[in-house]
Write a protein that holds these residues in place. Structure first.
Motif, PDB file in Angstrom:
ATOM      1  N   SER A  30       0.816  -1.211   0.000  1.00  0.00           N
ATOM      2  CA  SER A  30       0.000   0.000   0.000  1.00  0.00           C
ATOM      3  C   SER A  30       0.853   1.265   0.000  1.00  0.00           C
ATOM      4  CB  SER A  30      -0.938   0.001   1.206  1.00  0.00           C
ATOM      5  OG  SER A  30      -0.181  -0.003   2.413  1.00  0.00           O
ATOM      6  N   TRP A  53      -0.256   4.168  -3.900  1.00  0.00           N
ATOM      7  CA  TRP A  53      -1.149   3.080  -4.267  1.00  0.00           C
ATOM      8  C   TRP A  53      -2.460   3.172  -3.490  1.00  0.00           C
ATOM      9  CZ3 TRP A  53      -1.974   0.116  -8.123  1.00  0.00           C
ATOM     10  CH2 TRP A  53      -2.727  -1.053  -8.003  1.00  0.00           C
ATOM     11  N   THR A  54      -2.401   3.462  -2.213  1.00  0.00           N
ATOM     12  CA  THR A  54      -3.600   3.716  -1.436  1.00  0.00           C
ATOM     13  C   THR A  54      -3.559   5.155  -0.950  1.00  0.00           C
ATOM     14  OG1 THR A  54      -2.543   2.936   0.601  1.00  0.00           O
ATOM     15  CG2 THR A  54      -3.794   1.329  -0.671  1.00  0.00           C
ATOM     16  N   ASN A  56      -5.655   9.252  -1.190  1.00  0.00           N
ATOM     17  CA  ASN A  56      -6.455  10.119  -2.049  1.00  0.00           C
ATOM     18  C   ASN A  56      -5.669  11.200  -2.770  1.00  0.00           C
ATOM     19  OD1 ASN A  56      -8.877   8.842  -1.291  1.00  0.00           O
ATOM     20  ND2 ASN A  56      -8.936  10.029   0.597  1.00  0.00           N
ATOM     21  N   ARG A  72      -9.603   4.507  -8.759  1.00  0.00           N
ATOM     22  CA  ARG A  72      -9.075   3.275  -8.184  1.00  0.00           C
ATOM     23  C   ARG A  72     -10.136   2.193  -8.136  1.00  0.00           C
ATOM     24  NH1 ARG A  72      -6.351   7.563  -6.063  1.00  0.00           N
ATOM     25  NH2 ARG A  72      -4.264   7.234  -5.209  1.00  0.00           N
ATOM     26  N   ASN A  74      -9.825  -1.156  -6.071  1.00  0.00           N
ATOM     27  CA  ASN A  74      -8.954  -1.970  -5.228  1.00  0.00           C
ATOM     28  C   ASN A  74      -9.242  -3.457  -5.388  1.00  0.00           C
ATOM     29  OD1 ASN A  74      -7.590   0.263  -4.116  1.00  0.00           O
ATOM     30  ND2 ASN A  74      -9.234   0.574  -2.650  1.00  0.00           N
ATOM     31  N   ASN A  77      -7.194  -4.522  -8.178  1.00  0.00           N
ATOM     32  CA  ASN A  77      -5.792  -4.059  -8.163  1.00  0.00           C
ATOM     33  C   ASN A  77      -5.487  -3.201  -9.389  1.00  0.00           C
ATOM     34  OD1 ASN A  77      -4.902  -5.000  -5.744  1.00  0.00           O
ATOM     35  ND2 ASN A  77      -3.587  -6.592  -6.578  1.00  0.00           N
ATOM     36  N   ARG A  79      -5.754   0.666 -11.401  1.00  0.00           N
ATOM     37  CA  ARG A  79      -5.902   2.114 -11.382  1.00  0.00           C
ATOM     38  C   ARG A  79      -6.177   2.566 -12.805  1.00  0.00           C
ATOM     39  NH1 ARG A  79      -6.270   0.437  -7.050  1.00  0.00           N
ATOM     40  NH2 ARG A  79      -5.089   1.027  -5.184  1.00  0.00           N
TER      41      ARG A  79
END
Length: 124
Positions: A30, A53-54, A56, A72, A74, A77, A79
């Motif tokens: 993450s 990756w995680t 905002n 995103r 999740n 996986n 984007r």
């Protein structure tokens, strides 16, 4: 090891839209950063956007700000890079890449894992 695969490129007229996808697999943490870059023949690969990756916070190059948006998924996986109001100067091969850096960076030298690229062509 991380693998990234881009998709979604194509040919579009100026003013049109495309959505690129980048799916990551492998040991993806993450805290990693993902970035999008683009390249045209004879030019250096240039920064488009980067984000953790995680989280905002997303950074955009001035040339795409207000037209490109990252989203995103999740569960997949994945984007996405939504590109609106495309211009001929947006033409190029778009690459997504992953960096170990937990701080999003526009420095392409900091990115360790790269996809194969997807071609975006915007006609006038």
């Amino acid at each position: 090891q991380v693998q990234v695969v881009e998709s979604g490129g194509g040919l579009v007229q100026a003013g049109g839209s495309l959505r690129l996808s980048c799916t990551a697999s492998g040991r993806m943490f993450s805290t990693y950063t993902m970035g999008w870059f683009r390249q045209t023949p004879g030019k250096e690969r240039e920064f488009v956007t980067c984000f953790r990756w995680t989280g905002n916070i997303t950074y955009y190059a001035e040339s795409v700000k207000g037209r490109f948006t990252v989203s995103r998924d999740n569960a997949r996986n994945t984007r996405y890079l939504q590109m609106n109001n495309l211009r001929p100067e947006d033409t190029g091969v778009y690459y997504c890449a992953v960096s170990f850096s937990s701080v999003p960076t526009s420095d392409r030298a900091r990115y360790r894992f790269w996809g194969q690229g997807t071609q975006v062509t915007v006609s006038a």
